[in-house]
Design an enzyme around this catalytic site. Structure first.
Site, PDB file in Angstrom:
ATOM      1  N   TYR A 193      97.400 -89.793  36.451  1.00  0.00           N
ATOM      2  CA  TYR A 193      98.023 -88.598  37.038  1.00  0.00           C
ATOM      3  C   TYR A 193      98.461 -88.878  38.475  1.00  0.00           C
ATOM      4  CZ  TYR A 193      98.545 -83.828  38.782  1.00  0.00           C
ATOM      5  OH  TYR A 193      99.038 -82.694  39.365  1.00  0.00           O
ATOM      6  N   TRP A 220      89.964 -80.306  38.642  1.00  0.00           N
ATOM      7  CA  TRP A 220      91.305 -80.566  38.126  1.00  0.00           C
ATOM      8  C   TRP A 220      91.226 -81.448  36.878  1.00  0.00           C
ATOM      9  CZ3 TRP A 220      95.758 -78.695  37.477  1.00  0.00           C
ATOM     10  CH2 TRP A 220      96.821 -79.482  37.043  1.00  0.00           C
ATOM     11  N   GLU A 233      97.618 -74.769  37.908  1.00  0.00           N
ATOM     12  CA  GLU A 233      96.924 -74.691  39.206  1.00  0.00           C
ATOM     13  C   GLU A 233      96.097 -73.413  39.283  1.00  0.00           C
ATOM     14  OE1 GLU A 233      96.534 -77.090  41.229  1.00  0.00           O
ATOM     15  OE2 GLU A 233      98.181 -78.427  40.706  1.00  0.00           O
TER      16      GLU A 233
END
Length: 189
Positions: A25, A55, A47
């Site tokens: 990522y 995350w 988000e």
């Protein structure tokens, strides 16, 4: 904390060094400019789901989120009703938070009501690239900025929910509106 050297000899932001999901990522997505309504709507939703969670949790569930939320196409998500909400609350492959699920549907409807395209609206808050020096350590990376606070205020004014300054700043980082790769990171600049 400064950039760390990986087994491949490349310096990376510490959060993006391990595990492999984060590394991919970090290297291939985070900080790359993202445009387009659907792509930005997806990032905003993810988000928002991340708030209070890792995350990595969201990243690993991203394919399931895409399937559950009709590819994050605002027109389709805006039509979700009570039956879809119940389906989502029962879906163990995503984060089953009713408030966040409701926010995605509300935000899809808000996207459709905007006078300005979502892409144009969000990118209007991106600061100049030279607005501040590149961070050398993670301590120099802010959690929010005046720009992210202004973005959050405008989104809330437009009917969006679950979009505070910290969430908006994370969106800005993820979509390349700001470049917070540390100075020792191979992706810096």
């Amino acid at each position: 904390m400064r950039a760390v050297l990986g087994a491949d000899g490349l310096g990376r932001c510490p959060w993006g060094a391990e595990p492999a999901d984060y590394r991919a990522y970090h290297d291939e997505e985070w900080g790359h400019p993202v445009h387009g309504c659907r792509a930005l709507f997806e990032r905003l939703c993810l988000e928002s789901f991340q708030a209070g969670l890792s995350w990595l949790t969201i990243l690993r569930k991203r394919p399931a989120f895409r399937e559950a939320f009709a590819g994050f196409e605002p027109e389709r998500v805006a039509r979700f009703g009570p039956r879809q909400r119940q389906r989502l609350l029962a879906d163990r492959s995503i984060v089953r938070n009713g408030t966040k699920i409701d926010a995605v549907v509300t935000n899809a409807r808000a996207v459709l009501e905007l006078d300005t395209p979502l892409d144009e609206l969000l990118w209007s808050f991106a600061p100049r690239r030279d607005a501040r020096p590149r961070p050398a350590t993670t301590d120099e990376v802010p959690a929010s900025t005046l720009e992210s606070a202004a973005m959050a205020a405008e989104l809330r004014r437009s009917g969006f929910r679950f979009v505070g300054p910290v969430t908006c700043y994370a969106l800005m980082q993820a979509t390349g509106m700001v470049d917070d790769h540390l100075s020792g990171c191979w992706r810096a600049g």
